[in-house]
Design an enzyme around this catalytic site. Sequence first.
Site, mmCIF file in Angstrom:
data_model
loop_
_atom_site.group_PDB
_atom_site.id
_atom_site.type_symbol
_atom_site.label_atom_id
_atom_site.label_comp_id
_atom_site.label_asym_id
_atom_site.label_seq_id
_atom_site.Cartn_x
_atom_site.Cartn_y
_atom_site.Cartn_z
ATOM 1 N N GLY A 1 85.392 16.161 24.766
ATOM 2 C CA GLY A 1 86.095 17.283 25.387
ATOM 3 C C GLY A 1 85.255 17.974 26.442
ATOM 4 N N GLY A 2 84.279 17.269 26.997
ATOM 5 C CA GLY A 2 83.394 17.874 27.983
ATOM 6 C C GLY A 2 83.868 17.639 29.414
ATOM 7 N N ASN A 3 82.922 17.792 30.357
ATOM 8 C CA ASN A 3 83.255 17.652 31.790
ATOM 9 C C ASN A 3 83.893 16.300 32.089
ATOM 10 O OD1 ASN A 3 81.801 20.122 32.651
ATOM 11 N ND2 ASN A 3 80.004 19.002 31.946
ATOM 12 N N GLY A 4 83.204 15.233 31.643
ATOM 13 C CA GLY A 4 83.669 13.879 31.939
ATOM 14 C C GLY A 4 85.037 13.613 31.323
ATOM 15 N N THR B 1 77.892 4.018 34.676
ATOM 16 C CA THR B 1 77.774 5.442 35.004
ATOM 17 C C THR B 1 79.120 6.129 34.830
ATOM 18 O OG1 THR B 1 77.122 6.996 36.735
ATOM 19 C CG2 THR B 1 78.243 5.053 37.482
ATOM 20 N N HIS C 1 65.054 10.071 35.509
ATOM 21 C CA HIS C 1 65.043 11.382 34.837
ATOM 22 C C HIS C 1 63.750 11.627 34.047
ATOM 23 C CE1 HIS C 1 69.653 11.084 35.316
ATOM 24 N NE2 HIS C 1 69.117 11.690 36.350
ATOM 25 N N ARG D 1 69.149 16.790 28.730
ATOM 26 C CA ARG D 1 69.486 15.367 28.506
ATOM 27 C C ARG D 1 68.588 14.408 29.260
ATOM 28 N NH1 ARG D 1 75.886 16.034 28.623
ATOM 29 N NH2 ARG D 1 75.952 17.414 26.820
HETATM 30 P P1 NAD Z 1 79.487 17.454 28.183
HETATM 31 O O1 NAD Z 1 78.281 18.125 27.654
HETATM 32 O O2 NAD Z 1 80.349 18.231 29.119
HETATM 33 O O3 NAD Z 1 80.393 16.985 26.965
HETATM 34 C C1 NAD Z 1 79.880 16.680 25.744
HETATM 35 C C2 NAD Z 1 81.036 16.407 24.781
HETATM 36 O O4 NAD Z 1 80.604 15.410 23.876
HETATM 37 C C3 NAD Z 1 81.394 17.616 23.921
HETATM 38 O O5 NAD Z 1 82.308 18.429 24.596
HETATM 39 C C4 NAD Z 1 81.997 16.937 22.709
HETATM 40 O O6 NAD Z 1 83.353 16.673 22.923
HETATM 41 C C5 NAD Z 1 81.277 15.606 22.649
HETATM 42 N N1 NAD Z 1 80.280 15.573 21.569
HETATM 43 C C6 NAD Z 1 79.000 16.012 21.599
HETATM 44 N N2 NAD Z 1 78.417 15.808 20.400
HETATM 45 C C7 NAD Z 1 79.364 15.236 19.606
HETATM 46 C C8 NAD Z 1 79.378 14.771 18.266
HETATM 47 N N3 NAD Z 1 78.306 14.854 17.493
HETATM 48 N N4 NAD Z 1 80.509 14.230 17.784
HETATM 49 C C9 NAD Z 1 81.597 14.118 18.561
HETATM 50 N N5 NAD Z 1 81.646 14.529 19.848
HETATM 51 C C10 NAD Z 1 80.546 15.084 20.348
HETATM 52 O O7 NAD Z 1 79.036 16.096 28.852
HETATM 53 P P2 NAD Z 1 79.671 15.397 30.136
HETATM 54 O O8 NAD Z 1 79.264 16.149 31.363
HETATM 55 O O9 NAD Z 1 81.113 15.125 29.895
HETATM 56 O O10 NAD Z 1 78.847 14.047 30.161
HETATM 57 C C11 NAD Z 1 79.251 12.899 29.420
HETATM 58 C C12 NAD Z 1 78.303 11.776 29.803
HETATM 59 O O11 NAD Z 1 78.413 11.531 31.213
HETATM 60 C C13 NAD Z 1 76.826 12.086 29.550
HETATM 61 O O12 NAD Z 1 76.202 10.880 29.188
HETATM 62 C C14 NAD Z 1 76.324 12.554 30.896
HETATM 63 O O13 NAD Z 1 74.924 12.367 31.036
HETATM 64 C C15 NAD Z 1 77.125 11.631 31.811
HETATM 65 N N6 NAD Z 1 77.265 12.117 33.206
HETATM 66 C C16 NAD Z 1 77.937 13.285 33.456
HETATM 67 C C17 NAD Z 1 78.099 13.690 34.787
HETATM 68 C C18 NAD Z 1 78.886 14.926 35.140
HETATM 69 O O14 NAD Z 1 79.056 15.210 36.343
HETATM 70 N N7 NAD Z 1 79.407 15.663 34.174
HETATM 71 C C19 NAD Z 1 77.592 12.908 35.838
HETATM 72 C C20 NAD Z 1 76.900 11.730 35.530
HETATM 73 C C21 NAD Z 1 76.765 11.343 34.206
#
Ligand code: NAD
Length: 398
Positions: free
Chosen positions: A9-12, A141, A208, A323
């Site tokens: 439920g995060g950004n991605g 990615t 990183h 991270r």
């Molecule tokens: P985020 O922090 O916004 O979302 C994390 C989500 O993971 C939480 O909202 C939850 O739904 C889930 N989560 C965390 N711990 C959990 C658990 N124990 N059990 C079940 N669900 C759990 O992260 P994001 O920004 O969506 O990033 C996701 C991936 O994409 C990461 O690997 C990040 O490094 C990578 N990434 C993100 C971006 C970006 O712009 N957001 C860019 C490049 C790479």
Amino acid sequence: MKWITVCGGGNGAHALIRTLLLRGETTHIRLFLPLVEERIRFAEAVSSHSLFEARVAGEVYGVASNRICVTGDPEEAARSPTIIMVVPAFAHEAILSQLAPYLAKESTIAALPARSGLEYQARDILGNAGCENCSLVGFQTLPWACRIEEFGHSVIIHGTKKRVGAACLPRKEIEEKTEVFSTLLGMDVIPYRSMLELSLANTGQLIHPGIMYSVFRNRLGEIFPSEDEVPLFYASVDEAAAKVLSRMSDEVITIKEVVEERLPGLKMPGVVHLSRWLDEAYGEEIVDTSSLARKFQTNQGYQTLKVPVKKVNAGYRVDVTARYLTEDVPFGLLVTKGIASAVGVETPTIDEVITNTSAWIGKEYLVNGRLIGRDVMTTRAPQRYRIDSLEELVRLET
Ligand code: NAD
């Protein structure tokens, strides 16, 4: 109606939900959120807005929110033929373990992104649950740079990659899977030839932790009085730091060469030196390509990105729990170290980065360069899964 399960439920996840719903008119999402508080908040947001929105270059695109069904029930989540995890790599284990008892052999489970070593973990968890035959897809990615604007309702997409690489188990399904996901995501999905190639081609694992160590190791105690004074991350790479990064990348290239020499049928063209990868990934965004340091310093895509910090009383301090270390070391560098160890390649610079950065966060992975630290069992190093030879590494790939 076509159901796809999204885990996270995060950004991605916000960006993925919007993309899937926009591209498939009959698509509905089962949104699997095992974390209770997040699930309640998301369900409330979905029911109080008729549209789920994305802002792209100032334009807003909405899709009907009632096409999203939020669930905490793994049995229901596993009913969709395609399941996509969009979470940090440290959450893969919890999600896979919850879904595994309910997956069918025709299920496809994908990780967007995979990071490294997903295949060892997934095969272990799925195998123990008797569903080792379902397909596994790992992406190189996340295709978007994105941030939630309003939780459960809108996301800002800052940038979209033109293409994204993916590997698959079983390997023979790669053409079919890349075609399916190209349609779902609306972008070219480029096939990697093996999961091993995907793991070694993970450049985040070098960049990183490598920059955290080589640029910021003497600044961990420093307080930056205001946000403006927090240093840039990538653009802070100087000649000395670039040497560390280059040596780490050389060690990965040596692993690739040793594997290819011992198994001539297994080519890994996606594993290239960091310097070349920067050229290919950023092209004309890099103003001065005369050295690796200059590529980092003059990459226009890197000019606003700062070192992760946490707020302290007097200002900001480098956040070693970010991270860049807690994801990219155990689910990146440790996997590479494990592969190197299995094929007999020395990795002194990677060892130096792992040993020092893991001490910052109270973890012990390596002891005298060997993968015998007390925290190895929390990583995806292949040795955690009793895989310690090239033959065992590639046996998984069939
Ligand atoms: P985020 O922090 O916004 O979302 C994390 C989500 O993971 C939480 O909202 C939850 O739904 C889930 N989560 C965390 N711990 C959990 C658990 N124990 N059990 C079940 N669900 C759990 O992260 P994001 O920004 O969506 O990033 C996701 C991936 O994409 C990461 O690997 C990040 O490094 C990578 N990434 C993100 C971006 C970006 O712009 N957001 C860019 C490049 C790479």
